[in-house]
Design a protein around this motif. Sequence first.
Motif, mmCIF file in Angstrom:
data_model
loop_
_atom_site.group_PDB
_atom_site.id
_atom_site.type_symbol
_atom_site.label_atom_id
_atom_site.label_comp_id
_atom_site.label_asym_id
_atom_site.label_seq_id
_atom_site.Cartn_x
_atom_site.Cartn_y
_atom_site.Cartn_z
ATOM 1 N N LEU A 17 8.374 -9.146 -0.831
ATOM 2 C CA LEU A 17 7.857 -10.384 -1.416
ATOM 3 C C LEU A 17 8.946 -11.452 -1.524
ATOM 4 O O LEU A 17 8.671 -12.653 -1.397
ATOM 5 C CB LEU A 17 7.266 -10.095 -2.798
ATOM 6 N N ALA A 18 10.177 -11.030 -1.751
ATOM 7 C CA ALA A 18 11.271 -11.994 -1.939
ATOM 8 C C ALA A 18 11.604 -12.761 -0.674
ATOM 9 O O ALA A 18 12.267 -13.804 -0.746
ATOM 10 C CB ALA A 18 12.517 -11.272 -2.446
ATOM 11 N N PRO A 43 3.276 2.484 -3.709
ATOM 12 C CA PRO A 43 4.278 1.515 -3.279
ATOM 13 C C PRO A 43 5.643 1.792 -3.896
ATOM 14 O O PRO A 43 5.747 2.178 -5.063
ATOM 15 C CB PRO A 43 3.705 0.177 -3.761
ATOM 16 N N ASP A 44 6.684 1.604 -3.112
ATOM 17 C CA ASP A 44 8.047 1.718 -3.594
ATOM 18 C C ASP A 44 8.429 0.377 -4.219
ATOM 19 O O ASP A 44 8.426 -0.653 -3.535
ATOM 20 C CB ASP A 44 8.976 2.051 -2.423
ATOM 21 N N PRO A 45 8.746 0.319 -5.504
ATOM 22 C CA PRO A 45 9.034 -0.971 -6.149
ATOM 23 C C PRO A 45 10.145 -1.750 -5.466
ATOM 24 O O PRO A 45 10.056 -2.985 -5.359
ATOM 25 C CB PRO A 45 9.422 -0.568 -7.576
ATOM 26 N N ALA A 46 11.198 -1.068 -5.000
ATOM 27 C CA ALA A 46 12.307 -1.774 -4.356
ATOM 28 C C ALA A 46 11.870 -2.373 -3.029
ATOM 29 O O ALA A 46 12.233 -3.509 -2.684
ATOM 30 C CB ALA A 46 13.489 -0.825 -4.154
ATOM 31 N N THR A 98 0.803 -1.225 0.000
ATOM 32 C CA THR A 98 0.000 0.000 0.000
ATOM 33 C C THR A 98 0.835 1.274 0.000
ATOM 34 O O THR A 98 0.267 2.371 -0.064
ATOM 35 C CB THR A 98 -0.920 0.022 1.233
ATOM 36 N N GLY A 99 2.152 1.165 0.099
ATOM 37 C CA GLY A 99 3.005 2.344 0.151
ATOM 38 C C GLY A 99 3.137 2.938 1.532
ATOM 39 O O GLY A 99 3.646 4.063 1.681
ATOM 40 N N ALA A 100 2.694 2.220 2.573
ATOM 41 C CA ALA A 100 2.796 2.732 3.942
ATOM 42 C C ALA A 100 4.253 2.754 4.391
ATOM 43 O O ALA A 100 5.078 1.960 3.930
ATOM 44 C CB ALA A 100 1.975 1.873 4.894
#
Length: 668
Positions: free
Chosen positions: A329-330, A320-323, A103-105
């Motif tokens: 998730l990884a 959301p920050d892609p990094a 969510t970008g929190a």
Amino acid sequence: MTHPKRRAAAERLARSAPPGALHVVMDPDPAGKPSVLRTALCAWEAIEDGATHQLVVQDDMILSDTFFARARMAIAEMPHAALALFALWDSRNGAAVRFGALTGARWVGAVNEYFPCVAIILPREVASGFAAFGRRHLDSWPDDILMNRYLRAHGIPSYVSVPSLAEHEDHGSISGNAFRGPRRSVCFVPQDVPGCEGARLTGLRVLPFFKQGVAQCAVRVDDPGDGPAQGTGHWLHLDCEQYLEGVGVRPERHQSAIVRMAEVTTPEAAKGAWLTAFTMGFVHRRDGLRCDPATTRPDGPSGPAPAPDAATAPATDVVPDPAVLAEALATVGPGGISYAQSEDRIAEQRDELARITLAGLEAGHEAAERARPARRFQAEPSASRRNGSHQGAPHRSTFHRSDSRRPDPGHGAADRSAPHRSDPHRGDLDRSAAERMDADSSDPLPVEVIGADTPLGEHLVRGLTDAGHRVTTSTHRPTGHPTPALLDLTALTLPQAEPPGTHPTLTLTLTLQLPSIATEFALRLGDLYGPGCPHDSRIGRLVWDALRSYPLTLDDPAERLRPLHTRDLAAALAGLLRTPPPERVVGLADAPETAAELAEAVRTVVRPVPLTAPVPLAPPGPAAPPTSEDAAWPPPPPGWKPVTELHYGLHTHAQWLAYEGIHLAMEV
């Protein structure tokens, strides 16, 4: 905070910080019993005059490049909150962090678990209060369990950073945690850019996480009178399959081919990572999770500042920050297998597990898009109660699966209401029920449950509800028109602690009142363990002592116990409601274990504590001949057998006692 053996590491960490930011605090009794809490209390008490907050960091942490910048900004935004700057990759708080990354929190509300203490900030008055509280509980619980208990009891707002601002180096564990395997952050991004510290995600109710090789799921239940404050309510301990079945979703129909094609990791790890991510994606999309509306001023001492109404507040530009999301998730797969694999072997599987996790998340999003918004499980008063029942009538509540959910395409009511799919005999039970019951087998039998107002009763009601039954709870046997089935759980409210040398059993009475017959069956249970089970039972005492690092005491190492896990009991009850057994008395238990064998399992799963009178276990040999007790044990229902592996079952029991049971047994 450190031990003399790791003083050099602590001093290097202090030198890496801005001048004067960190000072080394040493274990006051380095030759004593290893205790993180003992050193932590000294660190909390070392707060300097004039300081408003205290930061405590353990010596084996790596700090992000922007650690202190983000910490200062977060304190300004949340001056009265406890702030955890790290969460483990296989934890509930780690699951909350992953939702935050989606969510970008920048911060997520801490959930009921332990509160991570390896890198933590407390307001001055909270640090002082916890130090006094901890002094009263030395040699009891780990510091992170006590911290959660203290913060929750005092209603102190608590948050976990997204991403983690520190990483664990894992240079061995002086306090005895090495048996848990590598302990890494859920999401560590060293170059994370400070800012947007007011972007928070709170109020999470479903937390999928991969731990001990199993896709698990914690589900929040509100307590009577709960308000919006953090820390209220309690949590049911389920697994992802049970949770999804309860909301009408069959994940196997959505499973990506990448799971079956895994080459580097094991099939079990691939499935567990995918299922966890699928559940996460489903909940994220179905519940429409998003950051809380931006607050207009810093938090107050009792919690978050009032936020603008979500409907009228201006849209936030938080994305959301892609990094951060990629790293969060990884770690799903590696965290789930970390208990049993080496650092090198985990690293080999990381990339493939990350691809599987991403596929699971996308499949969960797609499944949620095809489903209607789900209502939560509800308790409804019976008709007599709604209409003003007469004094003395039993309190009754009805639990059912929401009619507003749309099942997967191709699944009818019979599929949705089937028992838990882990039961290998489900198909036989359903066919037998269709032949023997003079009712529509596609419509699960309604059941009234007496004595369900206990943690164990609540888990059993949830299990029956997830299996499709409409469950009504009551305080005593109803009068008047009988229900089709009646389940009496009042025996579970009796004390389970017994003097040494006794062999207690519990007897539940299950009454089935069908259109053609009314038969009462007695269910003889073995030694219950698992979520909802107490700390003072024969198995519970061993788990409770190991959680607190106490030696295990065995009065009779050869004593035989018959474990029965909460989940297996719920599955048995669901099966019996479909297929009445031919015998009037049935036995529900796993294979017998000696007390010594069970203690060794507890030491392996919970903590390798000593035995007060260790008894060497004989090497495996031919099965012992049946005893008189074995001969007297009644037969199980046809087609039923327990499926919960003992070590995993003990893990779930320990989790429940440490995170939920402690609030029932420990005063603050």
